[in-house]
Write a protein that holds these residues in place. Structure first.
Motif, PDB file in Angstrom:
ATOM      1  N   UNK A 119       0.870  -1.175   0.000  1.00 18.59           N
ATOM      2  CA  UNK A 119       0.000   0.000   0.000  1.00 18.59           C
ATOM      3  C   UNK A 119       0.908   1.226   0.000  1.00 18.59           C
ATOM      4  N   UNK A 120       0.592   2.213  -0.854  1.00 19.57           N
ATOM      5  CA  UNK A 120       1.486   3.348  -1.033  1.00 19.57           C
ATOM      6  C   UNK A 120       0.760   4.670  -0.799  1.00 19.57           C
ATOM      7  N   UNK A 121       0.756   5.128   0.465  1.00 18.61           N
ATOM      8  CA  UNK A 121       0.197   6.458   0.708  1.00 18.61           C
ATOM      9  C   UNK A 121       1.157   7.525   0.186  1.00 18.61           C
ATOM     10  N   UNK A 122       0.634   8.717  -0.056  1.00 18.87           N
ATOM     11  CA  UNK A 122       1.465   9.807  -0.572  1.00 18.87           C
ATOM     12  C   UNK A 122       1.203  11.084   0.197  1.00 18.87           C
ATOM     13  N   UNK A 123       2.227  11.939   0.232  1.00 20.10           N
ATOM     14  CA  UNK A 123       2.083  13.260   0.844  1.00 20.10           C
ATOM     15  C   UNK A 123       2.263  13.237   2.345  1.00 20.10           C
ATOM     16  N   UNK A 127       0.175 -10.352   4.860  1.00 23.40           N
ATOM     17  CA  UNK A 127       1.545  -9.886   4.638  1.00 23.40           C
ATOM     18  C   UNK A 127       1.457  -8.541   3.935  1.00 23.40           C
ATOM     19  N   UNK A 128       1.674  -7.489   4.709  1.00 22.42           N
ATOM     20  CA  UNK A 128       1.482  -6.131   4.218  1.00 22.42           C
ATOM     21  C   UNK A 128       2.792  -5.363   4.218  1.00 22.42           C
ATOM     22  N   UNK A 129       2.954  -4.508   3.215  1.00 21.87           N
ATOM     23  CA  UNK A 129       4.088  -3.592   3.150  1.00 21.87           C
ATOM     24  C   UNK A 129       3.524  -2.198   2.917  1.00 21.87           C
ATOM     25  N   UNK A 130       3.918  -1.259   3.771  1.00 20.62           N
ATOM     26  CA  UNK A 130       3.540   0.137   3.557  1.00 20.62           C
ATOM     27  C   UNK A 130       4.759   0.835   2.960  1.00 20.62           C
ATOM     28  N   UNK A 131       4.629   1.238   1.698  1.00 20.42           N
ATOM     29  CA  UNK A 131       5.703   1.931   0.989  1.00 20.42           C
ATOM     30  C   UNK A 131       5.627   3.405   1.362  1.00 20.42           C
ATOM     31  N   UNK A 190       5.358  -4.642   7.298  1.00 24.17           N
ATOM     32  CA  UNK A 190       6.701  -4.084   7.202  1.00 24.17           C
ATOM     33  C   UNK A 190       6.623  -2.781   6.431  1.00 24.17           C
ATOM     34  N   UNK A 191       7.610  -1.929   6.658  1.00 27.67           N
ATOM     35  CA  UNK A 191       7.630  -0.653   5.941  1.00 27.67           C
ATOM     36  C   UNK A 191       8.798  -0.648   4.965  1.00 27.67           C
ATOM     37  N   UNK A 192       8.643   0.133   3.913  1.00 31.40           N
ATOM     38  CA  UNK A 192       9.672   0.192   2.877  1.00 31.40           C
ATOM     39  C   UNK A 192       9.956   1.636   2.490  1.00 31.40           C
ATOM     40  N   UNK A 193      11.206   1.882   2.154  1.00 29.69           N
ATOM     41  CA  UNK A 193      11.665   3.152   1.593  1.00 29.69           C
ATOM     42  C   UNK A 193      11.237   4.381   2.393  1.00 29.69           C
ATOM     43  N   UNK A 194      11.396   4.374   3.717  1.00 24.97           N
ATOM     44  CA  UNK A 194      10.995   5.568   4.466  1.00 24.97           C
ATOM     45  C   UNK A 194      11.862   6.774   4.089  1.00 24.97           C
ATOM     46  N   UNK A 195      11.238   7.914   3.953  1.00 15.00           N
ATOM     47  CA  UNK A 195      11.984   9.141   3.656  1.00 15.00           C
ATOM     48  C   UNK A 195      12.761   9.549   4.905  1.00 15.00           C
ATOM     49  N   UNK A 196      13.648  10.517   4.759  1.00 14.96           N
ATOM     50  CA  UNK A 196      14.460  10.962   5.902  1.00 14.96           C
ATOM     51  C   UNK A 196      13.587  11.427   7.059  1.00 14.96           C
ATOM     52  N   UNK A 213      12.080  -1.952   8.643  1.00 17.63           N
ATOM     53  CA  UNK A 213      12.203  -1.126   7.450  1.00 17.63           C
ATOM     54  C   UNK A 213      13.051  -1.836   6.393  1.00 17.63           C
ATOM     55  N   UNK A 214      12.638  -1.701   5.145  1.00 17.04           N
ATOM     56  CA  UNK A 214      13.335  -2.334   4.027  1.00 17.04           C
ATOM     57  C   UNK A 214      13.562  -1.309   2.925  1.00 17.04           C
ATOM     58  N   UNK A 215      14.579  -1.566   2.111  1.00 14.35           N
ATOM     59  CA  UNK A 215      14.927  -0.618   1.046  1.00 14.35           C
ATOM     60  C   UNK A 215      13.817  -0.468   0.017  1.00 14.35           C
ATOM     61  N   UNK A 216      13.147  -1.574  -0.301  1.00 13.19           N
ATOM     62  CA  UNK A 216      12.069  -1.506  -1.286  1.00 13.19           C
ATOM     63  C   UNK A 216      10.910  -2.397  -0.857  1.00 13.19           C
TER      64      UNK A 216
END
Length: 112
Positions: free
Chosen positions: A16-20, A44-48, A78-84, A101-104
């Motif tokens: 799932x890819x939320x934005x903003x 099995x969920x990944x929040x990008x 799991x979470x992926x690609x968190x911004x700074x 946290x994972x790279x992708x």
């Protein structure tokens, strides 16, 4: 209620890819969508988080709620690609120890 974009990885995890901004406005949508995914059998969920430029306590709460739902159903979140900014908040709150946290998003469930 408009949902966030989702897709399935080759490993069978739902991304799932939320934005903003993941704040008190958007967090309830994320929490609800994660709950619905688990109820519909996706455990099995990944929040990008690559497109999130701001997260606050309500956004963190939505992630923890999704994690709890997934684990109670025998899965994981799991979470992926968190911004700074997201990574800084996770570190300050020690949630980086709870949310893996994972790279992708595609590599989040590789190997298990």
């Amino acid at each position: 209620m408009m949902g966030f974009e989702t897709r399935t990885t080759q490993a069978g995890a739902v991304v799932i890819r939320p934005e903003g901004r993941l704040n008190m406005v958007a967090a309830p949508r994320l929490r609800e969508q994660l709950r619905e995914l688990v109820e519909n059998g996706s455990t099995r969920l990944v929040v990008d988080l690559g497109a999130i430029d701001f997260i606050d306590s309500s956004g963190l709460g939505a992630l923890i709620s999704g994690l709890k739902s997934a684990r109670q159903a025998g899965g994981d979140l799991r979470i992926a690609a968190p911004t700074d900014q997201v990574q800084n908040v996770l570190t300050l709150t020690n949630l980086n120890r709870v949310l893996r946290s994972h790279d992708s998003a595609d590599s989040a469930f590789d190997g298990g």
